[in-house]
Design a protein around this motif. Structure first.
Motif, short mmCIF file in Angstrom:
data_model
loop_
_atom_site.label_atom_id
_atom_site.label_comp_id
_atom_site.label_asym_id
_atom_site.label_seq_id
_atom_site.Cartn_x
_atom_site.Cartn_y
_atom_site.Cartn_z
N PHE A 27 0.80 -1.08 -0.14
CA PHE A 27 -0.36 0.22 0.17
C PHE A 27 0.98 1.39 0.51
N PRO A 28 1.63 1.30 0.55
CA PRO A 28 2.36 2.60 1.07
C PRO A 28 3.23 3.14 -0.55
N ILE A 29 3.28 2.16 -0.92
CA ILE A 29 4.57 2.01 -2.73
C ILE A 29 2.66 2.42 -3.42
N SER A 31 0.71 4.44 -3.14
CA SER A 31 0.19 5.21 -2.33
C SER A 31 1.37 6.20 -3.23
N LEU A 32 3.02 5.99 -2.82
CA LEU A 32 3.61 7.40 -3.51
C LEU A 32 3.08 6.93 -4.82
N LEU A 43 -0.08 18.06 -2.01
CA LEU A 43 0.63 17.21 -1.39
C LEU A 43 1.30 17.68 0.01
N MET A 44 1.16 18.60 0.03
CA MET A 44 1.91 20.05 1.09
C MET A 44 0.93 20.26 1.57
N ARG A 45 -0.22 20.93 1.08
CA ARG A 45 -1.04 21.31 1.97
C ARG A 45 -2.13 19.78 3.01
N ASN A 46 -1.20 18.61 2.21
CA ASN A 46 -2.91 17.83 2.32
C ASN A 46 -2.15 16.32 2.81
N GLY A 47 -0.46 16.55 2.40
CA GLY A 47 -0.08 15.00 2.49
C GLY A 47 -0.36 14.19 1.93
N ILE A 48 -0.74 13.08 1.92
CA ILE A 48 -1.60 11.71 1.33
C ILE A 48 -2.06 11.54 1.79
N THR A 49 -3.32 11.88 0.91
CA THR A 49 -4.83 11.66 1.00
C THR A 49 -5.67 10.34 0.34
N PHE A 50 -6.40 10.15 0.53
CA PHE A 50 -8.32 9.03 0.40
C PHE A 50 -8.12 10.16 -0.47
N SER A 51 -9.02 11.37 -0.63
CA SER A 51 -9.49 12.47 -1.03
C SER A 51 -9.35 12.52 -2.43
#
Lengths: 280, 313
Positions: A27-29, A31-32, A43-51
């Motif tokens: 999963f992490p890979i 998502s990356l 990305l900077m504002r939300n991080g890695i996100t589902f939405s």
């Protein structure tokens, strides 16, 4: 009958949970890779996100890294060069030492092998400050050589080659001697080719070790143009996050070549890495 | 190749030359030539720094000015930051040993049973994280576990009805981040150790247990675990030693140092004092202390595995 369906249900459940565990690991890979198509400001504002919505997806990060991020490619080149040199030099020296420890009878052989085991037990982190001072005194700081030196005769590779060479037929050496081959000829032309599988496993281990190496290069590499990928990427991890485009697309391109190699050479990766975890 | 000290004179003469070649090619000399790179590397890159490290730990080292200061570095070692580093490292070691021994063992046993079909896919998927560097892996986790409400981790615990967590700035979540990163990268590798060991467990033991009517659980506790004992000790010892050497998992989450030392570890502390504060002498003293800790643990390992007994036999 009821027992049979219950057993079938159990089998299906067990297989589904195993697949789930595998997907969690990947999963992490995944998502990356997905996030590398998200604009870096988001990305900077939300991080890695589902939405994520489909209209956010863009190739912007890759466009940036291929056109404006010369420093990233400098690090890439440095990492490739350092890994290649480490693999070639260390395979050469370590296989030679392991071979001699396995197949020659000579005074001090057991002592040398004991030294190999001793070095394996001493964590590098303990020696790094005096070694760093040595690099300063010899003016090797900020050179490729300083990064490579600790891995040139890698004790883990020596150990592995010795174990492997123990299983080689000694009679071949005697036969070659009768044919008039020199000891060096015997090693390079006859025995080394027989060590092929172990060379492949160690090439992968050494390559991974130097490709991912962090602490030692962090000490000895002092200028941006000498950085390797992990050092360069880590330097981008600032709270201000104005470099997330290079960071995320660059991370993908750091991993992907290794994963592709892994899919082709799984067997050698497995024996190399399981060996290497003994030495971190 | 020609570095072997040549005491024979007149290398120009044909006979002299072949004599030298004879010596260089003799089976008494060749192994030493082969081993020479290792010996040089041992002397320069291990023995010298080991001795130098001990000497440095009694010194105050400033550019161009080195003084012996006796035990002063050591008397400064036991300060609050050191205790924080030692405490964090110890907790990290305990958690990673439990997680990285028990989970891989259970998964390996499950994977080894005949009812599982996707073994190759499973092994490969769990192995791939080990190929990523801690820096890249940590960067992904940092973004997945970022403090905003929108990060994956916070969205996930939101479903469970929990409030968003500022993951990098609480002591408990800091430890969670470091351990989950390590677990993610190493579970797949440790599974391979257990899988290899499981192949050596004799099938007859299970057959005998079946005749006695043992349950699956009983077979696991009374046959599998005792048979796996050597590999359990091996895996846990590697994990302990790698735990005490941990640096990158801390660096990737807090590149400038963590608030209230929540991410400070032993090696991080050595780096911080020796390199960032440029206090090489104090850093070296910390290195000596860390070496002693790891040495004691290695001895315990050798006693547990019975390595000392074997040598007597």
């Amino acid at each position: 009958m009821a027992k049979n369906t219950r057993k079938k249900g159990l089998i299906i459940l067990a297989n589904i949970s195993i697949i789930l565990v595998a997907l969690i690991a990947l999963f992490p890979i995944i998502s990356l890779i997905f996030s590398s198509f998200i604009p870096s400001s988001l990305l900077m504002r939300n991080g890695i996100t589902f939405s994520v919505s489909m209209d956010q997806i863009s190739l912007g990060n890759y466009e940036f890294i291929f056109t404006q991020a010369a420093e990233y490619w400098t690090w890439y080149g440095n990492s490739m060069l350092i890994s290649a040199l480490t693999i070639v030099l260390s395979l050469f020296f370590s296989s030679m030492v392991g071979y001699a420890l396995a197949l020659y009878d000579f005074k001090g052989r057991n002592f040398f092998f004991l030294l190999v085991l001793l070095i394996l037990m001493i964590p590098f982190e303990i020696l790094m400050l005096p070694l760093f001072q040595l690099m300063i005194n010899t003016q090797l700081v900020n050179t490729y050589l300083a990064v490579i030196l600790p891995l040139i005769v890698a004790p883990i590779a020596v150990f592995f080659f010795r174990q492997y060479a123990l299983g080689l037929p000694k009679e071949l050496m005697d036969a070659a001697r009768i044919d008039g081959a020199t000891e060096y000829g015997i090693f390079f032309r006859i025995m080394l080719p027989l060590m092929g599988p172990s060379l492949a496993a160690m090439a992968i281990l050494l390559g991974l070790m130097s490709w991912n190496n962090f602490l030692w290069p962090l000490l000895v590499l002092r200028s941006n143009d000498m950085f390797t990928l992990p050092i360069g990427l880590a330097a981008l991890l600032t709270p201000y996050g104005n470099n997330y485009d290079i960071l995320i697309a660059g991370s993908v391109m750091t991993i992907i070549p290794i994963v592709i190699l892994f899919l082709f050479f799984q067997r050698y990766f497995v024996s190399g890495v399981t060996m290497g975890s003994v030495k971190g | 190749m020609n570095t072997y000290p040549n005491t024979e004179a007149k290398p120009k003469e044909v006979t002299g030359k072949s004599k030298i070649m004879g010596i260089l090619n003799s089976r008494k000399v060749v192994p030493y030539i082969f081993v020479a790179p290792f010996l040089i590397s041992f002397l320069v890159l291990t023995l010298y720094p080991a001795i130098q490290g001990i000497i440095m730990s009694f010194q105050s080292i400033l550019p161009g000015q080195v003084n012996f200061i006796g035990l002063e570095n050591y008397s400064r070692v036991f300060n609050p930051a050191f205790y924080d580093a030692f405490w964090n490292t110890t907790i990290y070691v305990v958690i990673t040993v439990i997680v990285l021994t028990i989970i891989p063992m259970l998964l390996a046993v499950a994977l080894n049973s005949k009812i599982i079909y996707f073994k190759a896919f499973f092994r490969a998927s769990l192995f791939i994280p080990a190929l990523t560097s801690t820096i890249v892996g940590g960067m992904i986790f940092r973004l997945m576990f970022s403090g905003q409400e929108t990060s994956m981790a916070n969205q996930f615990i939101g479903i469970l009805g929990l409030d968003p967590v500022n993951w990098r700035f609480n002591a408990w979540s800091a430890m969670f981040l470091m351990t989950i990163l390590a677990a993610w990268r190493w579970i797949g590798v440790n599974i391979l150790y257990f899988l290899a060991a499981l192949q050596t467990v004799p099938e007859e033991l299970y057959e005998a247990a079946d005749i006695d009517g043992a349950s699956k659980y009983q077979k696991f506790i009374h046959i599998t675990v005792p048979q796996l004992k050597p590999i359990i000790i091996f895996v846990s010892t590697i994990t302990i030693i790698n735990g005490f050497r941990m640096f990158e998992e801390s660096f990737v989450f807090w590149e400038d140092g963590s608030p209230n030392h929540i991410g400070l570890t032993m090696v991080r502390y050595i780096y911080q004092e020796g390199i960032q504060q440029n206090d090489l002498g104090f850093g070296a003293a910390l290195g000596v202390i860390l070496m002693m800790i790891i040495f004691i643990i290695s001895i315990i390992y050798l006693i547990l595995t019975g390595s000392f007994k074997k040598e007597d036999a």
